[in-house]
Design a protein around this motif. Structure first.
Motif, PDB file in Angstrom:
ATOM      1  N   GLY A  87       0.922  -1.151   0.146  1.00 52.52           N
ATOM      2  CA  GLY A  87       0.021  -0.055   0.164  1.00 52.52           C
ATOM      3  C   GLY A  87       0.832   1.240   0.023  1.00 52.52           C
ATOM      4  O   GLY A  87       2.057   1.196   0.225  1.00 52.52           O
ATOM      5  N   ILE A  88       0.171   2.417  -0.405  1.00 54.50           N
ATOM      6  CA  ILE A  88       0.986   3.615  -0.079  1.00 54.50           C
ATOM      7  C   ILE A  88       0.112   4.745   0.599  1.00 54.50           C
ATOM      8  O   ILE A  88      -0.986   4.346   0.903  1.00 54.50           O
ATOM      9  N   ASP A  89       0.773   5.724   0.932  1.00 55.87           N
ATOM     10  CA  ASP A  89       0.258   6.785   2.032  1.00 55.87           C
ATOM     11  C   ASP A  89       0.454   8.032   0.973  1.00 55.87           C
ATOM     12  O   ASP A  89       1.372   8.482   0.259  1.00 55.87           O
ATOM     13  N   VAL A  90      -0.999   8.611   0.906  1.00 58.71           N
ATOM     14  CA  VAL A  90      -0.941   9.770  -0.125  1.00 58.71           C
ATOM     15  C   VAL A  90      -1.545  11.098   0.632  1.00 58.71           C
ATOM     16  O   VAL A  90      -2.269  10.891   1.583  1.00 58.71           O
ATOM     17  N   SER A  91      -0.795  11.975   0.450  1.00 57.84           N
ATOM     18  CA  SER A  91      -1.368  13.417   1.152  1.00 57.84           C
ATOM     19  C   SER A  91      -1.510  14.399   0.050  1.00 57.84           C
ATOM     20  O   SER A  91      -1.199  14.282  -1.163  1.00 57.84           O
ATOM     21  N   SER A  92      -1.558  15.792   0.417  1.00 61.05           N
ATOM     22  CA  SER A  92      -1.687  16.784  -0.579  1.00 61.05           C
ATOM     23  C   SER A  92      -0.290  16.897  -1.241  1.00 61.05           C
ATOM     24  O   SER A  92      -0.310  17.458  -2.522  1.00 61.05           O
ATOM     25  N   TRP A  93       0.673  16.639  -0.762  1.00 58.45           N
ATOM     26  CA  TRP A  93       1.943  16.827  -1.370  1.00 58.45           C
ATOM     27  C   TRP A  93       2.077  15.835  -2.912  1.00 58.45           C
ATOM     28  O   TRP A  93       2.909  16.318  -3.515  1.00 58.45           O
ATOM     29  N   GLN A  94       1.293  14.883  -3.024  1.00 56.12           N
ATOM     30  CA  GLN A  94       1.438  13.957  -3.903  1.00 56.12           C
ATOM     31  C   GLN A  94       0.438  14.705  -5.096  1.00 56.12           C
ATOM     32  O   GLN A  94       0.561  13.978  -6.379  1.00 56.12           O
ATOM     33  N   ARG A  95      -0.350  15.470  -4.995  1.00 60.30           N
ATOM     34  CA  ARG A  95      -1.298  16.088  -5.864  1.00 60.30           C
ATOM     35  C   ARG A  95      -2.203  14.949  -6.339  1.00 60.30           C
ATOM     36  O   ARG A  95      -2.846  14.427  -5.534  1.00 60.30           O
ATOM     37  N   THR A  96      -2.322  14.682  -7.626  1.00 60.78           N
ATOM     38  CA  THR A  96      -3.015  13.680  -8.098  1.00 60.78           C
ATOM     39  C   THR A  96      -2.344  12.482  -8.630  1.00 60.78           C
ATOM     40  O   THR A  96      -1.544  12.356  -9.598  1.00 60.78           O
ATOM     41  N   PRO A  97      -2.183  11.245  -7.784  1.00 59.97           N
ATOM     42  CA  PRO A  97      -1.467  10.002  -8.473  1.00 59.97           C
ATOM     43  C   PRO A  97      -2.009   9.614  -9.567  1.00 59.97           C
ATOM     44  O   PRO A  97      -3.106   9.638  -9.888  1.00 59.97           O
ATOM     45  N   ASP A  98      -1.162   9.130 -10.521  1.00 67.56           N
ATOM     46  CA  ASP A  98      -1.617   8.231 -11.645  1.00 67.56           C
ATOM     47  C   ASP A  98      -2.078   6.794 -11.115  1.00 67.56           C
ATOM     48  O   ASP A  98      -1.303   5.993 -11.035  1.00 67.56           O
ATOM     49  N   TRP A  99      -3.280   6.719 -10.746  1.00 67.02           N
ATOM     50  CA  TRP A  99      -4.005   5.676 -10.285  1.00 67.02           C
ATOM     51  C   TRP A  99      -3.560   4.287 -10.988  1.00 67.02           C
ATOM     52  O   TRP A  99      -3.319   3.341 -10.479  1.00 67.02           O
ATOM     53  N   GLY A 100      -3.713   4.406 -12.526  1.00 66.48           N
ATOM     54  CA  GLY A 100      -3.306   3.457 -13.335  1.00 66.48           C
ATOM     55  C   GLY A 100      -1.970   2.829 -12.955  1.00 66.48           C
ATOM     56  O   GLY A 100      -1.636   1.568 -13.071  1.00 66.48           O
ATOM     57  N   ALA A 101      -0.971   3.760 -13.053  1.00 63.90           N
ATOM     58  CA  ALA A 101       0.435   3.359 -12.840  1.00 63.90           C
ATOM     59  C   ALA A 101       0.579   2.612 -11.280  1.00 63.90           C
ATOM     60  O   ALA A 101       1.379   1.809 -11.410  1.00 63.90           O
ATOM     61  N   VAL A 102      -0.173   3.408 -10.421  1.00 68.56           N
ATOM     62  CA  VAL A 102       0.109   2.786  -9.121  1.00 68.56           C
ATOM     63  C   VAL A 102      -0.539   1.295  -9.022  1.00 68.56           C
ATOM     64  O   VAL A 102       0.192   0.497  -8.475  1.00 68.56           O
ATOM     65  N   ARG A 103      -1.462   1.119  -9.601  1.00 71.34           N
ATOM     66  CA  ARG A 103      -2.073  -0.078  -9.650  1.00 71.34           C
ATOM     67  C   ARG A 103      -1.296  -1.164 -10.354  1.00 71.34           C
ATOM     68  O   ARG A 103      -1.059  -2.413  -9.894  1.00 71.34           O
ATOM     69  N   GLY A 104      -0.635  -0.722 -11.675  1.00 64.81           N
ATOM     70  CA  GLY A 104       0.259  -1.459 -12.274  1.00 64.81           C
ATOM     71  C   GLY A 104       1.484  -1.887 -11.643  1.00 64.81           C
ATOM     72  O   GLY A 104       2.214  -2.864 -11.992  1.00 64.81           O
TER      73      GLY A 104
END
Length: 46
Positions: free
Chosen positions: A4-21
């Protein structure tokens, strides 16, 4: 192992497809801190 990952405002909008990939299976998104902060990027981080 579950990844898993931890996301906050510093990451803006993650590329969720790449994250899942990359094999990530879940994410924690920080939405608030105390009573005075609301993550401004929250809508695009879900």
């Amino acid at each position: 192992m579950i990844t898993g990952i931890d996301v906050s405002s510093w990451q803006r909008t993650p590329d969720w497809g790449a994250v899942r990939g990359a094999g990530v299976e879940f994410a924690y998104v920080k939405l608030t801190e105390g009573t005075g902060y609301l993550n401004p990027n929250r809508d695009s981080q879900f």
